[in-house]
Design an enzyme around this catalytic site. Structure first.
Site, PDB file in Angstrom:
ATOM      1  N   GLU A  41      59.412  56.780  22.978  1.00 55.18           N
ATOM      2  CA  GLU A  41      60.720  57.047  22.577  1.00 55.18           C
ATOM      3  C   GLU A  41      60.895  56.094  21.647  1.00 55.18           C
ATOM      4  OE1 GLU A  41      63.539  56.768  25.919  1.00 55.18           O
ATOM      5  OE2 GLU A  41      62.752  58.623  26.763  1.00 55.18           O
ATOM      6  N   HIS A  99      67.128  65.240  39.017  1.00 59.03           N
ATOM      7  CA  HIS A  99      66.387  64.500  39.870  1.00 59.03           C
ATOM      8  C   HIS A  99      66.134  63.245  39.017  1.00 59.03           C
ATOM      9  CE1 HIS A  99      65.064  67.618  43.012  1.00 59.03           C
ATOM     10  NE2 HIS A  99      66.262  67.348  43.090  1.00 59.03           N
ATOM     11  N   GLU A 100      66.997  62.038  38.890  1.00 60.98           N
ATOM     12  CA  GLU A 100      66.519  60.747  38.151  1.00 60.98           C
ATOM     13  C   GLU A 100      65.692  60.178  39.394  1.00 60.98           C
ATOM     14  OE1 GLU A 100      66.467  59.470  34.991  1.00 60.98           O
ATOM     15  OE2 GLU A 100      65.043  58.336  36.369  1.00 60.98           O
ATOM     16  N   HIS A 106      61.904  64.701  31.931  1.00 65.99           N
ATOM     17  CA  HIS A 106      62.198  63.694  30.936  1.00 65.99           C
ATOM     18  C   HIS A 106      61.373  62.283  31.230  1.00 65.99           C
ATOM     19  CE1 HIS A 106      65.955  64.848  28.774  1.00 65.99           C
ATOM     20  NE2 HIS A 106      65.290  65.965  29.130  1.00 65.99           N
ATOM     21  N   GLU A 107      60.907  61.567  30.039  1.00 66.59           N
ATOM     22  CA  GLU A 107      60.008  60.464  30.443  1.00 66.59           C
ATOM     23  C   GLU A 107      58.447  60.404  30.800  1.00 66.59           C
ATOM     24  OE1 GLU A 107      63.242  59.763  32.035  1.00 66.59           O
ATOM     25  OE2 GLU A 107      64.356  59.748  29.834  1.00 66.59           O
ATOM     26  N   GLU A 139      60.914  65.978  27.745  1.00 73.10           N
ATOM     27  CA  GLU A 139      61.495  65.013  26.646  1.00 73.10           C
ATOM     28  C   GLU A 139      60.226  64.371  25.819  1.00 73.10           C
ATOM     29  OE1 GLU A 139      63.316  61.327  27.692  1.00 73.10           O
ATOM     30  OE2 GLU A 139      65.106  61.967  26.483  1.00 73.10           O
ATOM     31  N   GLU A 198      69.724  62.039  22.699  1.00 67.85           N
ATOM     32  CA  GLU A 198      70.571  60.878  23.351  1.00 67.85           C
ATOM     33  C   GLU A 198      70.618  59.423  22.375  1.00 67.85           C
ATOM     34  OE1 GLU A 198      68.595  60.140  27.035  1.00 67.85           O
ATOM     35  OE2 GLU A 198      66.673  59.355  26.154  1.00 67.85           O
TER      36      GLU A 198
HETATM   37  C1  NOJ Z   1      67.097  59.656  30.305  1.00 65.42           C
HETATM   38  C2  NOJ Z   1      67.344  60.927  30.056  1.00 65.42           C
HETATM   39  O1  NOJ Z   1      66.424  61.239  28.836  1.00 65.42           O
HETATM   40  C3  NOJ Z   1      68.637  61.501  29.731  1.00 65.42           C
HETATM   41  O2  NOJ Z   1      68.918  62.686  29.590  1.00 65.42           O
HETATM   42  C4  NOJ Z   1      69.306  61.116  31.314  1.00 65.42           C
HETATM   43  O3  NOJ Z   1      70.734  61.318  31.145  1.00 65.42           O
HETATM   44  C5  NOJ Z   1      69.245  59.514  31.677  1.00 65.42           C
HETATM   45  N1  NOJ Z   1      67.945  59.183  31.647  1.00 65.42           N
HETATM   46  C6  NOJ Z   1      69.740  59.511  33.146  1.00 65.42           C
HETATM   47  O4  NOJ Z   1      68.615  60.087  33.988  1.00 65.42           O
HETATM   48 CA    CA Z   2      64.751  59.626  27.810  1.00 68.97          CA
END
Ligand code: NOJ
Ligand code: CA
Length: 713
Positions: A170, A412-413, A481-482, A500, A506
């Site tokens: 990022e 799912h974070e 993501h990540e 991502e 973002e």
């Molecule tokens: C980073 C992600 O890229 C973003 O899209 C997300 O909203 C936040 N993390 C929270 O999970």
């Molecule tokens: Ca991110």
């Protein structure tokens, strides 16, 4: 008889000692392989007679064992040709040709009596090669200390680079000559929630370069499976890039068991920038899908309860508690903060909007308990992925979405507590299926647990794949993501519909992306696979949502539309809030109309860092969509329509920057015009600084609708 035998041996030794040559099917590339006087394998690559890779060493350094770097002799070589055309489940084109010449060199290391194979595939658009370790008596388990693959470049190329990092991509891309990287590194390393840079000259892949004599060169990897992600260390005196693998918590870089192989190392080359964007080499080096039934995998256009949290208008968390313990904290007794966006009534508004405007799905973030202290605490048991906050009624929303013909998209974070995620994965996927979710956005924010592991190490790469394969058991599509940058694995696992792994939209709310960002990403990050870039932000001042946030979107509104075409993805979000789209319904029409799956793609104009214009033909229709994105300088784009069917007529709707538009001072100034186009039409279209344009080109079946319409010029 004896003489013949001696002659045969001489020929064999002669041919194996001298360089082995391989040409691409169209002969534009030539590869030379040889073993030097120390027994080190080397290769070089030429394109149309120009040197792309000068003599470069190959090999691997092993831990507690003699390395695979010297003492090799060629034992055997095999060449073959392959040519097939295959159909991706989704993609930029409906058919992909996989055509290459192959050279497999078997190398014996006499002192250890071990054998490796280096396999080269030379396509008309570049080279892929990998190391293979066949099953054998003297090679079973081994640990990689470092891969030692060199890419000796022919000059001080212009380079589009990110700081090498084991945990994040990022970063903003820096454009500089190779020789300038060291001096620019410090400023390039901007803060991130998890980051581990490793050197003043380390860079990431896909690495895009342009030589002074006009060659476009892209280095990446394909099929990153059960191995650590590749970065590159630059020797900036000699312009040699060398592999650096992501280590694990104790510094090892790969745990191998023969028979096994490394991912492919890829070098795409063209004398036109468009050639890099057209290349399918990375996909071709991945295996065909093993999924028998892919009918459940569908491209998705979605909206989400998301941007309001990113901008700081609302919260993911339900309350202002500073600490939560899952199963202990009783949320029914907790006072809500009043800023929780993922509440049933509000989500219903999003569902209504999605249904009214034809979106496939609604993503909801912040629905499950744990967001109060999810981040930066390196807490193990952060989320269980099945327990909603008291104001989010899963069953009611399931029924409501179903009645409106909209799918729910799960979030799912993991907060990088990966062991915890794996513990809950089956239950979490089951919960999704029971409640009508068929896709998940997963996330890996923050430092990894197990502590010391990196986002791009072998252990994590195995996790990402485990999550994708397990999701397939439940017919679930994944957008991670990540996670590690993609390497074309969606060919094998087409339920991986997005990633991502770069600086997404973002960041427009976190200080902004450079105005040329989206003219670079297709040449870098997107070479590995689609990105969930989440475009479509029409309210360009973030302070309109959160007075304390002074960021602004570094793009005109018209260019936000173009990104649906230029940033290829089978998963596209309309990122902004429904209340904003309701104010710009004429421009929003393009997002409603644009396709997410394609039969054909034409790169009309391209130069990394400057501009990109792409036309794509919507799957199963005669309709085309065109997007053009430019850097901070603005320009006039000149395109033709000769890819349209000459026997057909089309109505074009052009969404462009107004004359006085500017990404900093006047981003929302756009104009929309309609007109007739045919395969003979030519268009000159102004693009404002940080701007661009989008065009929908719809086939007209009934000529009556053309009445009064003028031809587009
Ligand atoms: C980073 C992600 O890229 C973003 O899209 C997300 O909203 C936040 N993390 C929270 O999970
Ligand atoms: Ca991110």
């Amino acid at each position: 008889m004896r003489k013949t035998f001696i002659t045969m041996c001489f020929c064999l030794i002669g041919s194996l000692t001298f360089a082995q040559e391989l040409r691409s099917p169209d002969s534009s590339f030539s590869l030379q392989f040889s073993v030097n006087d120390k027994g080190t394998p080397t290769y070089q690559l030429k394109y149309k007679g120009k040197s792309v890779i000068k003599t470069s060493k190959m090999g691997l350094e092993l831990k507690d064992s003699i390395s695979f770097q010297e003492g090799f002799a060629i034992a055997d070589t095999k060449t073959s040709t392959f040519d097939e055309t295959w159909k991706p489940v989704w993609g930029e084109v409906s058919q992909i040709r996989n055509h290459y010449n192959e050279l497999a060199v078997t190398l014996d290391q006499k002192s250890t009596q071990r054998t490796i194979i280096i396999r080269f595939r030379l396509f008309n658009d570049g080279l892929g090669f990998r190391y293979e370790f066949p099953e054998q008596k003297n090679l079973n388990y081994f640990i990689i200390k470092e891969e030692k693959t060199q890419f000796a470049l022919a000059g001080d190329h212009k380079t589009f680079w990110l700081p090498g990092d084991y945990d994040t991509q990022e970063y903003s891309t820096v454009t500089s000559d190779l020789s300038e990287i060291r001096g620019k590194m410090k400023a390039a390393v901007t803060p991130n929630s998890s980051q581990t840079t490793f050197s003043d000259t380390g860079v990431q892949t896909p690495l895009m370069m342009k030589s002074k004599d006009g060659l476009y060169i892209n280095i990446h990897e394909a099929a990153l499976i059960d191995y650590s992600c590749l970065s590159l260390e630059l020797d900036d005196k000699n312009f040699i890039l060398e592999s650096v693998l992501t280590p694990d918590a104790i510094g090892n870089k790969g745990y191998m068991q023969a028979p096994t192989k490394t991912p492919w190392r890829t070098i795409i080359v063209s004398d036109k920038a468009a050639g890099i964007l057209e290349s399918k080499l990375v996909l071709n080096l991945n295996e065909p899908t093993k999924f028998k039934d892919t009918s459940w995998i569908k491209p998705v256009k979605y909206i989400g309860v998301w941007w309001e949290m990113i901008t700081g208008k609302s919260n993911w968390a339900y309350s202002d508690l500073s600490s939560v313990q899952l199963g202990v904290t009783d949320f029914s007794k907790v006072t809500p903060s009043g800023k929780h966006a993922a509440n049933t009534a509000h989500v219903k508004e999003y569902i209504d909007f999605a249904s009214k405007h034809g979106f496939d799905a609604v993503l909801v973030e912040g629905w499950n308990v744990g967001w109060e202290d999810w981040f930066g605490k390196t807490k193990d048991y952060v989320f269980d992925f099945v327990t909603p906050y008291p104001d989010f009624d899963v069953k009611e929303l399931h029924n409501y979405a179903k009645s409106k013909g909209v799918k729910m998209m799960m979030h799912h974070e993991t907060s990088s507590s990966v062991r915890n995620y794996e513990r809950h994965l089956d239950t979490a996927y089951k919960f999704m299926v029971e409640n009508g979710y068929n896709s998940v956005k997963s996330g890996y924010v923050g430092n990894m647990i197990p502590r010391g592991e990196h986002h791009y190490g072998q252990w994590m790469n195995n996790h990402y794949l485990y999550a994708i394969e397990k999701a397939a058991d439940y017919k679930i599509m994944v957008n991670a993501h990540e996670a590690v940058r993609p390497t074309g694995m969606s060919r094998t696992y087409p339920n991986l519909i997005g990633n991502e792994s770069a600086r997404g939209t973002e960041y427009e709310a976190f200080g902004g992306n450079n105005a040329d960002h989206t003219t670079i990403l297709p040449f870098t990050r997107l070479i590995g696979g689609p990105m969930d870039y989440t475009p479509g932000i029409f309210e360009t001042k973030i302070s309109a949502y959160n007075p304390e946030n002074n960021s602004f979107v570094h793009s005109t509104l018209a260019r936000q539309l173009a990104l649906y075409v230029t940033m290829y993805s089978p998963l596209q979000m309309a990122g902004d809030l429904p209340e904003t789209y309701n104010k710009f319904l004429d421009a929003f029409q393009f997002i409603k109309d644009v396709a997410v799956d394609w039969d054909d793609t034409k790169i009309l104009e391209a130069e990394p860092g400057d501009y990109i214009t792409i036309a794509r033909k919507a799957k199963g229709t005669e309709n085309w969509f065109i997007g053009s994105s430019c850097d901070e300088n603005g320009r006039v784009s000149k395109i033709n329509f000769n890819y349209l069917d000459p026997a057909k007529k089309y109505i074009a709707t052009i969404y462009s920057d107004a004359k006085d538009a500017h990404y900093e001072t006047n981003p929302q100034a756009y104009q929309i015009r309609k007109g007739l186009v045919t395969s003979k039409t030519k268009l000159s279209q102004y693009c404002a600084p940080g701007g661009g344009y989008a065009i929908s080109v719809m086939e007209v079946k009934d000529s009556a609708v053309l009445k009064g319409l003028k031809a587009i010029k």
